[in-house]
Scaffold this motif. Sequence first.
Motif, short mmCIF file in Angstrom:
data_model
loop_
_atom_site.label_atom_id
_atom_site.label_comp_id
_atom_site.label_asym_id
_atom_site.label_seq_id
_atom_site.Cartn_x
_atom_site.Cartn_y
_atom_site.Cartn_z
N TRP A 93 0.84 -1.19 0.00
CA TRP A 93 0.00 0.00 0.00
C TRP A 93 0.88 1.24 0.00
N TRP A 147 -5.69 8.20 3.38
CA TRP A 147 -6.41 7.12 4.05
C TRP A 147 -7.34 7.67 5.12
N TRP A 159 1.71 -2.33 7.31
CA TRP A 159 0.38 -1.75 7.11
C TRP A 159 -0.21 -1.31 8.44
#
Length: 866
Positions: free
Chosen positions: A333, A340, A796
């Motif tokens: 990502w 986000w 992540w």
Amino acid sequence: MDSGFKFRIFTSDPFLRAPSILMKWPHFFKTAHPSDPCGGKSSDFLNVEVLAEDTTEVLGGYISADHEHLLEAAAYARTMSVAEVEAVLNRIVDEYEDDPNFPTRILDAANRYLFKNNLKKEQPAEYQRLYDELKVEAAMIAINSPYAEVRAVVDNHDDVNTPVNTFRTWIIGSVLVAAGASLNQFFSIRYPAIGVGPTVAQILAVPLGRLMELLPTKEFVTFGYTWSLNPGPFNPKEHMLITIMANVGFITPYTSNIIWIQYLPLYFNQSWALGFGYQILVALSTSLIGYGLAGLTRRFLVYPASAIWPGNLAQIALNRAFHADKPTVADGWSMSRRRWFLYCFCAMFVYFWFPDFICNALSYFNWMTWISPMNVSLAAITGSVFGLGFNPLPTFDWNQMIADPLINPFFTTFNYFLGALITFPIIVAIWYTNTWNTGYLPINSNYVFDNTGNLYAVAEAVGTDTLFNQTMYENYSPAYLSASYATEYGVFFALYTATLTHTFLYHRREIIHGFSSILSRDKTSGMHKDVHVRLMESYKEVTEWQYLMQVLVFVLRLFLTWIITGASVLLFAIVVGAVGIGVYPTNTAPAVVLYGVFLAIIFCVPVGIISAITNVEVTLNVLAELFSYGFITTYQTINFASDLKLAHYMHIPPQLTFSAQIYATVVSTFVCTGILNFQMTKIPGVCTPDQPNHFICPDVNTFFTASVLWGTLGPKRMFGPGGIYNNLLWCFLIGAILPVPIYFLRKKIKILQYIHTPVLLYGGLIWSPYSLANVWPAVPIAYLFNVFVKKRYIAWWSKYNYVTSTAFSAAIAICGIVIFFGIEWPGIQINWSGNTRPFEGCDGMVCARLPIPDQGYFGPGVSEFH
């Protein structure tokens, strides 16, 4: 090397020689190093000179670190000797053995390496592998936080030249504190209430800070201090100091409830309570006593690395999303934290309209009660409104979860749920056996009832002077509690003694080190100074004596332009509180302030340590029913200590934090007191059930009931000899003993290592009015993010976990404000089954199991109790 990986130079000595890594990357160089514990004679181990970026994601999974931190730790590992590594490992075993946040895998590996004497001789390869893994772990601890949660959001570097004490910090902080305090105080008496949290201030500070970047950069000199309207780009330290001011200033004074019930005619009708001086003295006293104690407990609650304060990490993650959003790749990502955050914020903002306004059934999904709405037992056991919430799928509303599943450590969430689950059958048994006449009452309610099943009318037990009247009481009724409420009191009693016992057993070394550091003048005497303590040594610290001697100086400098010097935070606050109580006709001895301070001194360190580690704050409201100062002082102490740790993580100069907290407290107190006087004198019919704008004061009514029950009737009639709930006092003993077997058996019974007694007991306090429906949904979500994802996708998790939680919380807060002012305030409603079905039947009507006897009451009758 033609594997196709992108390579970076990686300076490190022998590094994590796990067989799985050897098999996946056989192209690594195999060399020895003279500092290896095997003497550098083996050529079977790795000296990683070149490391694939893809490799770091796997290696990071072993030591819970992202790519950047892994590279930094591995580089530092090369500089460490065997003796230095083993010194860190010994420190790990000594300091983190009983720390539930510290990875047990590392502790087990350190113990095996240090204390399994025959391992080096019998299994040299395993011994070398352990050393290689633990060497990087030791390096990570030496240059960063020992905890992956902290490393995920807190920078282990600092620039001491970053401007923090700026014109815009104070202007933006003042505006937001005044606005937030005004809104929170004004709407605190409305039902449904609406509040503005510090997250809103943290978001609003960004555009305000960017706007003030347009001001001229000309410098000015005031009292020898050089400053500018625009010192440069709005930076994260300024932003966080504003947030700390909001954390302090958005809290409305707890003493407002006292003023309400003293002043209003429908309560005690004491007109003198309208005096602004009395209100300010009492409100400032409770806040400043808490702040003085927070400053004195820094060596226990702020400096130790184990004092994580998980709630702070979400605020730092949001700050980082706005200021330090590096374009890194996290498990594939590459999306920035800011983007986000915006995606999560917008998604939750849109979704929250459904459970909160459009379809309440999504919030209270008590689907099992729809089968037979008037079935009393079904509603009591499975209901989500006033039942016990035994429902596998009770809600689709993130806001219904009273424990944040992303911020809280998983062991906290699970212990919290386990405590609720254990007390569930106890409540059911009490209700079905009609113990304490609970069968005549709702199973899950926080109200107090009389012997007819109605709410307790305190006016029937007090005279015109609002003092207890024995004759009236005996002609009326004892006070009765629901099964859940009675159980909750027993759990409270057990929790208080368990907190002290648990803290002594598990944290006595930290407390001893804390007291030793006071004598030695060292921040962490005898304990490891983590990187943040070392970085903060660049700034001048606020000493204990400054906390004792500077508040009056600061206030007078602020408002009287440096006229007088000298006084004390703690002593001044105690005197202010005693004067406020003694001078005015409160019918209370000024010594109550000292009682409250004494209670806070006993509990602030144990409660603070538990809160710092678990994100669960043990509230003292039951113990402090007789001393209002005891509860609010401890509450303020923990809040202030949490903010001190927030500043510590962000490397904000301590003396500046000190000034900002005091300033925000004073501003908020004056603003809230002014709004309080407006409410009491300008809102017609305030606190009456028919007030047209819904300013019916639900919390004030609850506080009034409690003040009469525990102040006028007195706890002796409830829990003393002959009292209905006297047997609950045994819970004090149970709580004191409970942590002992868990502590001594934790190494023999592995599962006990994950049991945290105070948090477990705290889970038993969810009842009345909450239920399992507010706790269980957090468990699978917490496991998914804080166990599964954290273990397998650490990069992540490090980048997005706390940002996700903050985005959801901010969206719910702002959406709630929009719905309140835009929809509910004008009186707009949607009447359809999706909004009415959850509240139909016994779950919404709070049915009792047994009918009131034909005589019209249960229990002893008139003159049959004393």
